[in-house]
Design an enzyme around this catalytic site. Structure first.
Site, short mmCIF file in Angstrom:
data_model
loop_
_atom_site.label_atom_id
_atom_site.label_comp_id
_atom_site.label_asym_id
_atom_site.label_seq_id
_atom_site.Cartn_x
_atom_site.Cartn_y
_atom_site.Cartn_z
N LYS A 11 60.35 68.76 40.27
CA LYS A 11 61.03 67.73 41.05
C LYS A 11 60.88 67.97 42.56
O LYS A 11 60.52 69.07 43.00
CB LYS A 11 62.51 67.68 40.63
CG LYS A 11 62.71 67.26 39.16
CD LYS A 11 64.20 67.15 38.82
CE LYS A 11 64.39 66.74 37.36
NZ LYS A 11 65.83 66.56 37.02
N TYR A 51 63.62 57.35 33.68
CA TYR A 51 65.05 57.66 33.50
C TYR A 51 65.84 56.47 32.96
O TYR A 51 67.07 56.43 33.10
CB TYR A 51 65.64 58.16 34.82
CG TYR A 51 65.34 59.62 35.11
CD1 TYR A 51 65.70 60.62 34.20
CD2 TYR A 51 64.71 60.00 36.28
CE1 TYR A 51 65.43 61.96 34.46
CE2 TYR A 51 64.43 61.34 36.55
CZ TYR A 51 64.80 62.31 35.64
OH TYR A 51 64.54 63.64 35.90
N ASN A 114 67.83 69.80 40.25
CA ASN A 114 67.74 70.93 39.33
C ASN A 114 66.30 71.31 38.98
O ASN A 114 66.01 71.76 37.87
CB ASN A 114 68.59 70.66 38.08
CG ASN A 114 68.14 69.41 37.35
OD1 ASN A 114 67.18 68.77 37.76
ND2 ASN A 114 68.80 69.09 36.26
N HIS A 117 62.07 68.79 35.17
CA HIS A 117 62.36 67.95 34.00
C HIS A 117 61.46 68.40 32.86
O HIS A 117 60.30 68.72 33.09
CB HIS A 117 62.06 66.47 34.30
CG HIS A 117 61.95 65.64 33.05
ND1 HIS A 117 63.05 65.14 32.39
CD2 HIS A 117 60.87 65.27 32.30
CE1 HIS A 117 62.65 64.49 31.30
NE2 HIS A 117 61.32 64.55 31.22
N GLU A 128 56.75 59.74 27.59
CA GLU A 128 56.69 60.13 29.00
C GLU A 128 55.26 60.45 29.42
O GLU A 128 54.83 60.09 30.53
CB GLU A 128 57.63 61.32 29.24
CG GLU A 128 59.11 60.90 29.11
CD GLU A 128 60.09 62.07 29.06
OE1 GLU A 128 59.67 63.25 29.22
OE2 GLU A 128 61.29 61.80 28.86
P1 IDP Z 1 68.13 67.22 31.55
O1 IDP Z 1 67.20 67.03 32.71
O2 IDP Z 1 68.60 68.64 31.43
O3 IDP Z 1 67.58 66.67 30.26
P2 IDP Z 1 69.93 64.90 31.57
O4 IDP Z 1 71.36 64.94 31.14
O5 IDP Z 1 68.95 64.21 30.67
O6 IDP Z 1 69.48 66.40 31.88
O7 IDP Z 1 69.91 64.20 32.99
C1 IDP Z 1 68.69 63.83 33.59
C2 IDP Z 1 68.74 64.23 35.04
O8 IDP Z 1 69.73 63.45 35.72
C3 IDP Z 1 69.13 65.69 35.29
O9 IDP Z 1 68.05 66.57 35.16
C4 IDP Z 1 69.66 65.62 36.71
O10 IDP Z 1 68.60 65.61 37.67
C5 IDP Z 1 70.36 64.26 36.71
N1 IDP Z 1 71.78 64.36 36.38
C6 IDP Z 1 72.31 64.59 35.16
N2 IDP Z 1 73.65 64.61 35.21
C7 IDP Z 1 73.98 64.40 36.51
C8 IDP Z 1 75.23 64.32 37.21
O11 IDP Z 1 76.33 64.45 36.63
N3 IDP Z 1 75.18 64.08 38.56
C9 IDP Z 1 73.97 63.92 39.21
N4 IDP Z 1 72.78 64.01 38.59
C10 IDP Z 1 72.78 64.23 37.26
MG MG Z 2 67.28 64.71 29.58
#
Ligand code: IDP
Ligand code: MG
Length: 152
Positions: A11, A51, A114, A117, A128
């Site tokens: 990212k 997304y 984070n 992905h 994807e």
């Molecule tokens: P993942 O990437 O671990 O699969 P997901 O729950 O699928 O996590 O969420 C996709 C992405 O959305 C996350 O990697 C993060 O960048 C963002 N995200 C998820 N939850 C939150 C939140 O509560 N606040 C802001 N961004 C979030």
């Molecule tokens: Mg996810």
């Protein structure tokens, strides 16, 4: 053993923090094969399609702004059980909670920014990969020279 392909995004936060090499190195050293790789600034439409499952979530707009804010790296990785192997290497979504030794656990303190992905299922990996590498454009499968050791 099932050889799978999975899809990864390094990212914009990780690219900006010069962690590209560190992250790709972890996937390579683990035993995954990089079969596709591109550095680009993502189009908003591609980010929204990627997304789409989160489109009703309150953080969706911020997520699209973040993921299109600067260059990212898209990767296609191949290997035995690649989907779950990558998810385990990436760690839990919130960097404050992800285990030390994982990418997010070692380098992040954020739930949004984070670093990486990884596809969460083989079906989503296929979808994807089709979105980011249409018609397998830029995908070059190859055999690692250490392949015999990796599946020994
Ligand atoms: P993942 O990437 O671990 O699969 P997901 O729950 O699928 O996590 O969420 C996709 C992405 O959305 C996350 O990697 C993060 O960048 C963002 N995200 C998820 N939850 C939150 C939140 O509560 N606040 C802001 N961004 C979030
Ligand atoms: Mg996810």
């Amino acid at each position: 053993m099932a050889v799978q392909r999975t899809f990864v995004i390094i990212k914009p936060d990780a690219v900006a923090r010069n962690l590209m090499g560190e992250i790709i190195g972890r996937y390579e050293r683990k035993g995954l094969t990089v079969v596709g790789m591109r550095l680009e600034k993502a189009a908003k439409a591609t980010a929204e399609a990627h997304y789409a499952v989160h489109s009703a979530r309150p953080f969706f707009a911020d997520l699209i702004t973040f993921i299109t804010s600067g260059p990212l790296v898209v990767l296609a990785l191949e290997g035995d059980e690649a989907v779950s192997v990558v998810r385990n290497l990436n760690g839990a979504t919130d960097g404050r909670e992800s285990a030390p030794g994982t990418i997010r656990g070692d380098f992040g303190m954020s739930v949004g920014a984070n670093l990486v992905h990884g596809s969460d299922s083989e079906d989503n990996a296929k979808a994807e990969l089709a979105l980011w590498f249409p018609n397998d454009d830029g995908i070059t499968s190859r055999k690692r020279c250490d392949a015999d050791w990796l599946d020994a």
